[in-house]
Design a protein around this motif. Structure first.
Motif, short mmCIF file in Angstrom:
data_model
loop_
_atom_site.label_atom_id
_atom_site.label_comp_id
_atom_site.label_asym_id
_atom_site.label_seq_id
_atom_site.Cartn_x
_atom_site.Cartn_y
_atom_site.Cartn_z
N TYR A 137 0.81 -1.22 0.00
CA TYR A 137 0.00 0.00 0.00
C TYR A 137 0.85 1.28 0.00
CZ TYR A 137 0.92 0.78 5.00
OH TYR A 137 1.52 1.03 6.20
N LEU A 138 2.10 1.19 0.45
CA LEU A 138 2.96 2.36 0.46
C LEU A 138 3.28 2.84 -0.96
CD1 LEU A 138 5.49 1.35 3.29
CD2 LEU A 138 3.60 2.99 3.45
N MET A 139 3.00 2.01 -1.96
CA MET A 139 3.29 2.36 -3.34
C MET A 139 2.11 3.01 -4.06
SD MET A 139 5.62 -0.21 -5.66
CE MET A 139 6.20 -1.01 -4.19
N ALA A 140 1.02 3.25 -3.35
CA ALA A 140 -0.21 3.75 -3.97
C ALA A 140 -0.01 5.07 -4.71
CB ALA A 140 -1.31 3.88 -2.92
N ASP A 141 0.66 6.03 -4.09
CA ASP A 141 0.86 7.33 -4.73
C ASP A 141 1.71 7.20 -5.99
OD1 ASP A 141 -0.63 8.59 -2.78
OD2 ASP A 141 1.10 9.24 -1.60
N ALA A 142 2.74 6.38 -5.92
CA ALA A 142 3.61 6.18 -7.08
C ALA A 142 2.84 5.52 -8.23
CB ALA A 142 4.82 5.35 -6.70
N ILE A 143 2.02 4.53 -7.90
CA ILE A 143 1.19 3.86 -8.91
C ILE A 143 0.25 4.86 -9.57
CG2 ILE A 143 -0.79 2.28 -9.17
CD1 ILE A 143 1.58 0.61 -9.14
N LYS A 144 -0.37 5.70 -8.77
CA LYS A 144 -1.30 6.71 -9.28
C LYS A 144 -0.59 7.65 -10.24
CE LYS A 144 -5.15 9.18 -9.40
NZ LYS A 144 -6.39 8.67 -10.03
N ASP A 145 0.58 8.13 -9.87
CA ASP A 145 1.33 9.07 -10.71
C ASP A 145 1.76 8.42 -12.02
OD1 ASP A 145 1.06 10.98 -8.76
OD2 ASP A 145 3.07 10.70 -7.92
N VAL A 146 2.25 7.20 -11.96
CA VAL A 146 2.70 6.50 -13.16
C VAL A 146 1.51 6.17 -14.07
CG1 VAL A 146 3.80 4.39 -14.04
CG2 VAL A 146 4.76 5.57 -12.06
N LEU A 199 -1.40 -1.36 -14.78
CA LEU A 199 -0.73 -1.53 -13.50
C LEU A 199 -1.66 -2.18 -12.49
CD1 LEU A 199 0.09 1.79 -14.47
CD2 LEU A 199 1.97 1.00 -13.07
N ALA A 200 -1.08 -2.74 -11.45
CA ALA A 200 -1.87 -3.33 -10.36
C ALA A 200 -1.21 -2.98 -9.04
CB ALA A 200 -1.96 -4.85 -10.52
N ILE A 201 -2.02 -2.68 -8.04
CA ILE A 201 -1.52 -2.35 -6.71
C ILE A 201 -2.05 -3.38 -5.72
CG2 ILE A 201 -3.44 -0.72 -6.41
CD1 ILE A 201 -0.02 -0.27 -4.76
N VAL A 202 -1.16 -3.89 -4.89
CA VAL A 202 -1.54 -4.87 -3.86
C VAL A 202 -1.70 -4.16 -2.53
CG1 VAL A 202 -0.85 -6.95 -2.63
CG2 VAL A 202 -0.37 -6.74 -5.05
N ALA A 242 -4.53 1.67 8.61
CA ALA A 242 -5.82 0.97 8.56
C ALA A 242 -5.63 -0.48 8.13
CB ALA A 242 -6.76 1.70 7.59
N LEU A 243 -4.67 -0.72 7.25
CA LEU A 243 -4.41 -2.08 6.77
C LEU A 243 -3.94 -2.98 7.90
CD1 LEU A 243 -3.99 -4.27 4.62
CD2 LEU A 243 -1.70 -3.31 4.26
N ILE A 244 -2.90 -2.57 8.62
CA ILE A 244 -2.35 -3.43 9.67
C ILE A 244 -3.31 -3.52 10.85
CG2 ILE A 244 -0.33 -3.90 11.10
CD1 ILE A 244 0.12 -4.12 8.10
N LYS A 245 -4.17 -2.52 11.03
CA LYS A 245 -5.20 -2.59 12.07
C LYS A 245 -6.16 -3.75 11.81
CE LYS A 245 -4.83 0.30 15.47
NZ LYS A 245 -4.90 -0.16 16.88
N LYS A 246 -6.35 -4.09 10.55
CA LYS A 246 -7.20 -5.24 10.22
C LYS A 246 -6.61 -6.52 10.79
CE LYS A 246 -8.70 -5.43 5.90
NZ LYS A 246 -8.62 -5.35 4.43
N PHE A 247 -5.28 -6.65 10.71
CA PHE A 247 -4.60 -7.81 11.29
C PHE A 247 -4.79 -7.81 12.81
CE2 PHE A 247 -2.25 -7.26 7.34
CZ PHE A 247 -1.90 -8.55 6.96
N GLU A 248 -4.50 -6.67 13.44
CA GLU A 248 -4.54 -6.58 14.90
C GLU A 248 -5.95 -6.80 15.44
OE1 GLU A 248 -3.76 -3.36 18.51
OE2 GLU A 248 -3.34 -2.79 16.44
N ASP A 249 -6.93 -6.11 14.87
CA ASP A 249 -8.29 -6.21 15.40
C ASP A 249 -8.92 -7.57 15.14
OD1 ASP A 249 -8.21 -3.63 16.44
OD2 ASP A 249 -8.94 -2.72 14.59
N GLY A 250 -8.66 -8.14 13.98
CA GLY A 250 -9.16 -9.49 13.71
C GLY A 250 -8.55 -10.51 14.64
N PHE A 251 -7.25 -10.36 14.89
CA PHE A 251 -6.54 -11.26 15.79
C PHE A 251 -7.09 -11.17 17.22
CE2 PHE A 251 -2.76 -11.92 18.64
CZ PHE A 251 -2.59 -13.28 18.41
N THR A 252 -7.23 -9.94 17.71
CA THR A 252 -7.75 -9.74 19.06
C THR A 252 -9.16 -10.32 19.21
OG1 THR A 252 -6.43 -7.72 19.30
CG2 THR A 252 -8.28 -8.01 20.82
N ALA A 253 -9.97 -10.14 18.17
CA ALA A 253 -11.33 -10.68 18.20
C ALA A 253 -11.30 -12.20 18.31
CB ALA A 253 -12.09 -10.26 16.94
#
Length: 360
Positions: free
Chosen positions: A114-123, A132-135, A180-191
């Motif tokens: 996700y850190l590459m989103a801005d670069a993908i958008k510009d290119v 292009l594809a962004i993961v 928000a992405l890594i929060k999905k890992f944390e919150d799902g795990f805690t649940a």
């Protein structure tokens, strides 16, 4: 003479039509420069740009590259010319690397993370014909396919395993960069932990980086010292430090576990055998599928493809030898409940608070 003249004219027309037909055929078979579909495998090229964790991070980037390698081998493409990766050592490399592949006429170029989103958008904006594809992010552009995962679902399942395995009722979560992405890992795990073990405490800390194994080890040391016996890491290369700390403590007689992420990290816990399980995020499957769609002329530009338990996008790692049969049976039951929709796993802190309140 009139007859000879008519025959000559007719032959001239036939010859002209034949030349025109040949020219049309040649144009139709040519591949689109800078992107577009090509059913001709001899001309097809697909590449990826890694995040700063590198292609050998034993996690996210490595999984993506494994998927691209599998696709290349299955399609009999040549590595290095028809499929390859470019490695980023800093965020300044993102756009440079993406452009390097686009400008050498790669049909499809992946940005991993996700850190590459801005670069993908510009290119994508500068090269409207490129595909292009962004993961792990969504980019609003007609020539970009966005790939996302339901990480919270797989994290819930490893949370169930952790909650049923812990002996101390103290469990840790190590994140890379808080988002928000890594929060999905944390919150799902805690649940997942709290669903099966309401008495358990989940300690959480972020390293602020996906490429800082030393910070991962420091956080793990703190958690284990406070009594945690299971730590889940969603931190890319930073998680390697968690494994290092766990193996050191196991050598000294402390019974501790690590839950890996993105790919089956059982081998990383050897020879001390510290990997309890891993939350497998099938980036490899997603990269393979989107590459195949591009090759078949069905590039999902402007769309977001989401991979969860149902789509075999996330789940428990295939290596389960350190999980008891009783725990594994219960985990499978929760997996069915998530797929059926009976359990909706929280993705945010707010949703987690609501979910935990519903358990009481």
């Amino acid at each position: 003479m009139k007859s000879i003249k008519h025959v000559f004219i007719a032959l001239t027309l036939v010859f002209t039509m034949a030349l025109t037909a040949c020219g049309t055929s040649t144009n139709n078979n040519s591949s689109t420069s800078g992107g577009g579909s090509s059913n001709n495998m001899k001309n097809f090229k697909v590449g990826m740009v890694t995040d700063i964790g590198g292609v050998n991070d034993k996690s996210f980037n490595q999984s993506a590259w494994e998927g691209l390698q599998r696709f290349g081998k299955d399609m009999k493409l040549t590595q290095g010319t028809q499929y390859k990766y470019l490695q980023s050592t800093s965020s300044q490399d993102y756009e440079t690397n993406l452009n390097a592949l686009v400008h050498t006429n790669y049909n499809l170029v992946f940005g991993i993370g996700y850190l590459m989103a801005d670069a993908i958008k510009d290119v994508a904006t500068a090269n409207p014909k490129a595909h292009l594809a962004i993961v792990d992010s969504a980019v609003d552009a007609k020539n970009v396919a966005s790939i996302s995962f339901k990480e919270e679902q797989g994290s819930f399942l490893v949370g169930v395993v952790a909650g049923l395995t812990t002996k101390t009722n103290k469990i840790g979560f190590v994140g890379g960069v808080q988002s928000a992405l890594i929060k999905k890992f944390e919150d799902g795990f805690t649940a997942g932990v709290k669903t099966v073990n309401p008495n358990a405490t989940v300690m959480s800390q972020y390293a602020g980086s996906f490429a800082a194994a030393d910070k991962g080890q420091t956080i793990a040391s703190s958690f284990y010292s406070q009594g945690a016996d299971v730590i889940y890491t969603a931190a890319g290369q930073t998680g390697n430090g968690v494994f290092t700390e766990a193996k050191t403590r196991k050598k000294n007689g402390q019974n501790v576990w690590v839950i890996g992420v993105d790919r089956d990290q059982y081998d990383q816990g050897l020879p001390e055998n510290v990997t309890l399980t891993s939350m497998v995020k099938r980036v490899d499957n997603a990269v393979y599928k989107v590459s195949q769609m591009e090759m078949n002329g069905k590039f999902p530009g402007g769309q977001t493809l989401e991979f969860g338990l149902k789509e075999d996008g996330v789940g428990l790692a295939p290596t389960t030898k350190n999980i008891s049969n009783d725990v594994l049976t219960k985990e499978k039951d929760y997996e069915k409940q998530i797929i059926s929709g009976k359990i909706k796993v929280p993705q945010t802190d707010k949703a987690l608070t609501t979910y935990l309140a519903s358990l009481k």
